[in-house]
Design a protein around this motif. Structure first.
Motif, PDB file in Angstrom:
ATOM      1  N   GLU A   1      52.241  18.964 118.463  1.00 54.30           N
ATOM      2  CA  GLU A   1      52.248  17.778 119.318  1.00 54.30           C
ATOM      3  C   GLU A   1      52.606  16.544 118.508  1.00 54.30           C
ATOM      4  O   GLU A   1      52.129  16.359 117.397  1.00 54.30           O
ATOM      5  CB  GLU A   1      50.872  17.578 119.957  1.00 54.30           C
ATOM      6  N   TRP A   2      53.455  15.707 119.065  1.00 54.20           N
ATOM      7  CA  TRP A   2      53.935  14.466 118.470  1.00 54.20           C
ATOM      8  C   TRP A   2      54.870  14.691 117.284  1.00 54.20           C
ATOM      9  O   TRP A   2      55.139  13.784 116.507  1.00 54.20           O
ATOM     10  CB  TRP A   2      52.772  13.542 118.067  1.00 54.20           C
ATOM     11  N   SER A   3      55.372  15.918 117.150  1.00 54.98           N
ATOM     12  CA  SER A   3      56.405  16.163 116.138  1.00 54.98           C
ATOM     13  C   SER A   3      57.708  15.532 116.605  1.00 54.98           C
ATOM     14  O   SER A   3      57.806  15.015 117.723  1.00 54.98           O
ATOM     15  CB  SER A   3      56.605  17.669 115.927  1.00 54.98           C
ATOM     16  N   ASP A   4      58.710  15.595 115.770  1.00 54.75           N
ATOM     17  CA  ASP A   4      59.993  14.975 116.097  1.00 54.75           C
ATOM     18  C   ASP A   4      60.601  15.576 117.367  1.00 54.75           C
ATOM     19  O   ASP A   4      61.277  14.902 118.132  1.00 54.75           O
ATOM     20  CB  ASP A   4      60.949  15.155 114.912  1.00 54.75           C
ATOM     21  N   ARG A   5      60.327  16.872 117.595  1.00 57.41           N
ATOM     22  CA  ARG A   5      60.905  17.554 118.770  1.00 57.41           C
ATOM     23  C   ARG A   5      60.004  17.531 119.999  1.00 57.41           C
ATOM     24  O   ARG A   5      60.364  18.052 121.046  1.00 57.41           O
ATOM     25  CB  ARG A   5      61.186  19.018 118.417  1.00 57.41           C
TER      26      ARG A   5
ATOM     27  N   THR B   1      58.089  16.669 123.339  1.00 54.66           N
ATOM     28  CA  THR B   1      58.460  15.959 124.574  1.00 54.66           C
ATOM     29  C   THR B   1      57.474  14.839 124.900  1.00 54.66           C
ATOM     30  O   THR B   1      57.714  14.055 125.818  1.00 54.66           O
ATOM     31  CB  THR B   1      58.513  16.942 125.758  1.00 54.66           C
ATOM     32  N   LEU B   2      56.370  14.766 124.149  1.00 55.25           N
ATOM     33  CA  LEU B   2      55.372  13.723 124.412  1.00 55.25           C
ATOM     34  C   LEU B   2      55.943  12.321 124.206  1.00 55.25           C
ATOM     35  O   LEU B   2      55.510  11.372 124.854  1.00 55.25           O
ATOM     36  CB  LEU B   2      54.144  13.925 123.506  1.00 55.25           C
ATOM     37  N   TRP B   3      56.926  12.192 123.294  1.00 53.44           N
ATOM     38  CA  TRP B   3      57.539  10.878 123.071  1.00 53.44           C
ATOM     39  C   TRP B   3      58.257  10.382 124.323  1.00 53.44           C
ATOM     40  O   TRP B   3      58.225   9.190 124.628  1.00 53.44           O
ATOM     41  CB  TRP B   3      58.527  10.931 121.899  1.00 53.44           C
ATOM     42  N   GLU B   4      58.880  11.317 125.063  1.00 56.72           N
ATOM     43  CA  GLU B   4      59.563  10.938 126.299  1.00 56.72           C
ATOM     44  C   GLU B   4      58.561  10.713 127.437  1.00 56.72           C
ATOM     45  O   GLU B   4      58.762   9.860 128.292  1.00 56.72           O
ATOM     46  CB  GLU B   4      60.574  12.014 126.708  1.00 56.72           C
ATOM     47  N   GLN B   5      57.471  11.480 127.442  1.00 58.46           N
ATOM     48  CA  GLN B   5      56.449  11.331 128.474  1.00 58.46           C
ATOM     49  C   GLN B   5      55.686  10.011 128.335  1.00 58.46           C
ATOM     50  O   GLN B   5      55.237   9.436 129.331  1.00 58.46           O
ATOM     51  CB  GLN B   5      55.452  12.487 128.410  1.00 58.46           C
ATOM     52  N   TYR B   6      55.543   9.550 127.101  1.00 62.98           N
ATOM     53  CA  TYR B   6      54.794   8.318 126.847  1.00 62.98           C
ATOM     54  C   TYR B   6      55.652   7.359 126.022  1.00 62.98           C
ATOM     55  O   TYR B   6      55.400   7.126 124.837  1.00 62.98           O
ATOM     56  CB  TYR B   6      53.482   8.624 126.119  1.00 62.98           C
ATOM     57  N   PRO B   7      56.686   6.777 126.623  1.00 59.23           N
ATOM     58  CA  PRO B   7      57.610   5.916 125.882  1.00 59.23           C
ATOM     59  C   PRO B   7      56.945   4.664 125.308  1.00 59.23           C
ATOM     60  O   PRO B   7      57.407   4.121 124.314  1.00 59.23           O
ATOM     61  CB  PRO B   7      58.673   5.555 126.925  1.00 59.23           C
ATOM     62  N   GLN B   8      55.836   4.210 125.935  1.00 57.18           N
ATOM     63  CA  GLN B   8      55.160   3.024 125.411  1.00 57.18           C
ATOM     64  C   GLN B   8      54.570   3.287 124.032  1.00 57.18           C
ATOM     65  O   GLN B   8      54.493   2.381 123.186  1.00 57.18           O
ATOM     66  CB  GLN B   8      54.078   2.527 126.388  1.00 57.18           C
ATOM     67  N   ILE B   9      54.183   4.525 123.770  1.00 52.24           N
ATOM     68  CA  ILE B   9      53.654   4.867 122.445  1.00 52.24           C
ATOM     69  C   ILE B   9      54.780   4.848 121.423  1.00 52.24           C
ATOM     70  O   ILE B   9      54.633   4.323 120.317  1.00 52.24           O
ATOM     71  CB  ILE B   9      52.939   6.234 122.471  1.00 52.24           C
ATOM     72  N   ALA B  10      55.917   5.427 121.805  1.00 49.71           N
ATOM     73  CA  ALA B  10      57.084   5.426 120.908  1.00 49.71           C
ATOM     74  C   ALA B  10      57.514   4.002 120.574  1.00 49.71           C
ATOM     75  O   ALA B  10      57.808   3.688 119.421  1.00 49.71           O
ATOM     76  CB  ALA B  10      58.233   6.198 121.550  1.00 49.71           C
ATOM     77  N   SER B  11      57.515   3.113 121.581  1.00 52.93           N
ATOM     78  CA  SER B  11      57.947   1.739 121.325  1.00 52.93           C
ATOM     79  C   SER B  11      56.918   0.975 120.493  1.00 52.93           C
ATOM     80  O   SER B  11      57.280   0.156 119.641  1.00 52.93           O
ATOM     81  CB  SER B  11      58.206   1.007 122.646  1.00 52.93           C
ATOM     82  N   THR B  12      55.626   1.267 120.689  1.00 55.10           N
ATOM     83  CA  THR B  12      54.581   0.597 119.914  1.00 55.10           C
ATOM     84  C   THR B  12      54.642   1.002 118.440  1.00 55.10           C
ATOM     85  O   THR B  12      54.466   0.170 117.543  1.00 55.10           O
ATOM     86  CB  THR B  12      53.183   0.924 120.473  1.00 55.10           C
ATOM     87  N   LEU B  13      54.906   2.281 118.199  1.00 53.11           N
ATOM     88  CA  LEU B  13      54.952   2.772 116.819  1.00 53.11           C
ATOM     89  C   LEU B  13      56.273   2.477 116.133  1.00 53.11           C
ATOM     90  O   LEU B  13      56.378   2.590 114.916  1.00 53.11           O
ATOM     91  CB  LEU B  13      54.684   4.286 116.791  1.00 53.11           C
TER      92      LEU B  13
END
Length: 200
Positions: A125-129, A131-143
């Protein structure tokens, strides 16, 4: 190589810093990531086991966040033996990882780990591949941008606890400490453990 030799000398020989050595000389100084960081930084080094009866994961998470916010140096050691869970996640067994970040965003507890010597690619979970990054884009943008060029990756706290055995920390303080040594080395050798005759 020079830094490694200096650390080995401080701990009485190379075998004292070699994790594969099981039989040690009784006078050798015990070493860990925490004690090594303490030697380099002059801070306070502490090691904590993550798997014991009194371990409270919620309390330890709060401690980790506080330590990270205080710029404490953090290193995590993965479990020494491969198990199915670690193999599935792609975590190196018996390996030290620098904890670069400890973040809690929208209820998700995440750690960013780094090792220049890691031989596996994290796939959980939360590896480069993931899908959680796409499901939670606000986390990706915050980090921010997730770059894999430096061999770092994000891992959930739950997965981290399954795959890691201990955390070593070194708390440094604003005041600096130093010790100056002056002199000349006049011996013919500095090799070997201190209990051997060749040691000077």
């Amino acid at each position: 190589c020079l830094v490694e030799k200096a650390v080995a000398k401080l701990h009485a020989g190379y075998q004292s810093i070699d994790q594969s050595v099981t039989i040690r000389h009784p006078v050798e100084r015990r070493t860990s990531c925490a004690s090594t960081m303490r030697d380099f930084c002059g801070g306070v080094g502490i090691s904590r086991d993550l798997h014991h009866e009194e371990f409270n994961s919620e309390d330890w998470w709060n401690t980790l966040v506080e330590l990270f916010n205080n710029n404490t140096k953090l290193v995590a050691n993965s479990l020494k033996k491969d198990d199915a869970n670690m193999e599935a996640q792609g975590v190196d067994a018996g390996h030290a990882f620098n904890i670069k970040q400890v973040r809690q965003i929208n209820g998700f507890k995440l750690l960013q780990l780094h090792s220049a010597y890691s031989t596996r690619t994290y796939t959980g979970e939360w590896s480069d591949r993931s899908t959680l990054w796409e499901q939670y884009p606000q986390i990706a943008s915050t980090l921010g941008i997730r770059s894999k060029k430096d061999k770092s990756y994000w891992i959930s706290y739950v997965t981290f606890l399954r795959c890691f055995a201990s955390i070593h920390l070194c708390r440094t303080f604003p005041s600096s400490h130093s010790r100056m040594l002056e002199g000349d080395w006049t011996k013919t050798t500095a090799g070997g453990p201190y209990f051997e005759q060749s040691w000077s």
